[in-house]
Design a protein around this motif. Structure first.
Motif, PDB file in Angstrom:
ATOM      1  N   VAL A 199      -1.403  -0.016   4.014  1.00 36.08           N
ATOM      2  CA  VAL A 199      -0.180   0.108   4.816  1.00 36.08           C
ATOM      3  C   VAL A 199      -0.116   1.500   5.445  1.00 36.08           C
ATOM      4  O   VAL A 199       0.158   1.642   6.640  1.00 36.08           O
ATOM      5  N   SER A 200      -0.384   2.520   4.652  1.00 32.46           N
ATOM      6  CA  SER A 200      -0.347   3.896   5.154  1.00 32.46           C
ATOM      7  C   SER A 200      -1.383   4.114   6.257  1.00 32.46           C
ATOM      8  O   SER A 200      -1.086   4.736   7.278  1.00 32.46           O
ATOM      9  N   LYS A 201      -2.578   3.580   6.072  1.00 31.37           N
ATOM     10  CA  LYS A 201      -3.630   3.737   7.083  1.00 31.37           C
ATOM     11  C   LYS A 201      -3.237   3.045   8.384  1.00 31.37           C
ATOM     12  O   LYS A 201      -3.520   3.546   9.475  1.00 31.37           O
ATOM     13  N   PHE A 202      -2.591   1.882   8.269  1.00 40.56           N
ATOM     14  CA  PHE A 202      -2.148   1.173   9.467  1.00 40.56           C
ATOM     15  C   PHE A 202      -1.206   2.051  10.285  1.00 40.56           C
ATOM     16  O   PHE A 202      -1.348   2.181  11.500  1.00 40.56           O
ATOM     17  N   TYR A 203      -0.243   2.681   9.614  1.00 41.76           N
ATOM     18  CA  TYR A 203       0.713   3.522  10.325  1.00 41.76           C
ATOM     19  C   TYR A 203       0.065   4.794  10.858  1.00 41.76           C
ATOM     20  O   TYR A 203       0.480   5.314  11.888  1.00 41.76           O
ATOM     21  N   GLU A 204      -0.953   5.289  10.191  1.00 40.23           N
ATOM     22  CA  GLU A 204      -1.654   6.475  10.681  1.00 40.23           C
ATOM     23  C   GLU A 204      -2.419   6.179  11.965  1.00 40.23           C
ATOM     24  O   GLU A 204      -2.624   7.066  12.788  1.00 40.23           O
ATOM     25  N   PHE A 259       6.073  -1.383  -2.983  1.00 44.67           N
ATOM     26  CA  PHE A 259       5.003  -1.125  -3.936  1.00 44.67           C
ATOM     27  C   PHE A 259       5.446  -0.238  -5.093  1.00 44.67           C
ATOM     28  O   PHE A 259       4.662   0.061  -5.983  1.00 44.67           O
ATOM     29  N   ALA A 260       6.693   0.205  -5.053  1.00 47.17           N
ATOM     30  CA  ALA A 260       7.165   1.137  -6.072  1.00 47.17           C
ATOM     31  C   ALA A 260       7.162   0.464  -7.447  1.00 47.17           C
ATOM     32  O   ALA A 260       7.651  -0.654  -7.613  1.00 47.17           O
ATOM     33  N   THR A 261       6.579   1.148  -8.405  1.00 46.21           N
ATOM     34  CA  THR A 261       6.603   0.675  -9.793  1.00 46.21           C
ATOM     35  C   THR A 261       7.204   1.772 -10.639  1.00 46.21           C
ATOM     36  O   THR A 261       7.021   2.956 -10.372  1.00 46.21           O
ATOM     37  N   TYR A 262       7.904   1.359 -11.629  1.00 44.91           N
ATOM     38  CA  TYR A 262       8.584   2.337 -12.461  1.00 44.91           C
ATOM     39  C   TYR A 262       7.985   2.396 -13.859  1.00 44.91           C
ATOM     40  O   TYR A 262       8.571   2.914 -14.773  1.00 44.91           O
ATOM     41  N   GLU A 311      -1.072  -1.123 -11.179  1.00 44.89           N
ATOM     42  CA  GLU A 311      -0.768  -0.039 -10.259  1.00 44.89           C
ATOM     43  C   GLU A 311      -1.975   0.315  -9.398  1.00 44.89           C
ATOM     44  O   GLU A 311      -1.836   0.663  -8.236  1.00 44.89           O
ATOM     45  N   ILE A 312      -3.174   0.196  -9.955  1.00 40.90           N
ATOM     46  CA  ILE A 312      -4.389   0.493  -9.205  1.00 40.90           C
ATOM     47  C   ILE A 312      -4.524  -0.453  -8.015  1.00 40.90           C
ATOM     48  O   ILE A 312      -4.819  -0.042  -6.906  1.00 40.90           O
ATOM     49  N   PHE A 313      -4.253  -1.739  -8.220  1.00 38.81           N
ATOM     50  CA  PHE A 313      -4.361  -2.710  -7.137  1.00 38.81           C
ATOM     51  C   PHE A 313      -3.252  -2.502  -6.114  1.00 38.81           C
ATOM     52  O   PHE A 313      -3.465  -2.625  -4.923  1.00 38.81           O
ATOM     53  N   GLU A 314      -2.066  -2.187  -6.575  1.00 41.18           N
ATOM     54  CA  GLU A 314      -0.969  -1.933  -5.658  1.00 41.18           C
ATOM     55  C   GLU A 314      -1.256  -0.706  -4.810  1.00 41.18           C
ATOM     56  O   GLU A 314      -0.912  -0.667  -3.636  1.00 41.18           O
ATOM     57  N   ASN A 315      -1.902   0.289  -5.382  1.00 39.91           N
ATOM     58  CA  ASN A 315      -2.225   1.477  -4.619  1.00 39.91           C
ATOM     59  C   ASN A 315      -3.165   1.157  -3.469  1.00 39.91           C
ATOM     60  O   ASN A 315      -3.062   1.755  -2.410  1.00 39.91           O
ATOM     61  N   LYS A 316      -4.084   0.203  -3.664  1.00 47.89           N
ATOM     62  CA  LYS A 316      -4.976  -0.190  -2.568  1.00 47.89           C
ATOM     63  C   LYS A 316      -4.176  -0.778  -1.417  1.00 47.89           C
ATOM     64  O   LYS A 316      -4.420  -0.452  -0.254  1.00 47.89           O
ATOM     65  N   GLU A 317      -3.213  -1.627  -1.732  1.00 52.39           N
ATOM     66  CA  GLU A 317      -2.370  -2.202  -0.683  1.00 52.39           C
ATOM     67  C   GLU A 317      -1.516  -1.126  -0.018  1.00 52.39           C
ATOM     68  O   GLU A 317      -1.337  -1.118   1.199  1.00 52.39           O
TER      69      GLU A 317
END
Length: 111
Positions: free
Chosen positions: A75-80, A56-59, A65-71
């Motif tokens: 992913v982060s919530k899944f690992y939590e 998801f890294a954007t430079y 970027e807003i939509f990528e942040n949702k994804e």
């Protein structure tokens, strides 16, 4: 190991000390082995998570970027929500899935 399908508890549970120290007959040695495995699991999870988040890294700053942040948040919530590394290690220990050896015993047999 498939951490996503583990039977490890997500919250704290009380375990019988005798089950934990049965393979080694020493609670401190058993905890040391479990701790080392938990550190390995933690490293594996961290590596996997960073690899997924790196996708998801954007430079550059953009509206996408807003939509990528949702994804990325999903992913982060899944690992939590996964069981913690120590719980996974204890579950592996109880299921006799951790290989260990006592090098002091090996040295005394050789000498």
């Amino acid at each position: 190991m498939d951490i996503k399908n583990s039977d490890a508890p997500i919250s704290t549970v009380t375990l019988d000390k005798d089950l934990i120290d049965a393979p080694t007959e020493n609670i401190y040695e058993a905890i040391s082995i479990i701790s080392k495995r938990a550190n390995q699991i933690n490293g594996d999870i961290k590596k996997e998570l960073l690899e997924k988040l790196d996708e998801f890294a954007t430079y550059n700053d953009s509206l996408e970027e807003i939509f990528e942040n949702k994804e990325q948040i999903e992913v982060s919530k899944f690992y939590e929500r996964l069981p913690k590394p120590h719980a996974l290690a204890v579950q592996e220990w109880l299921e006799d899935k951790i290989y260990y050896r006592n090098t002091k015993e090996e040295e005394s047999l050789e000498g």
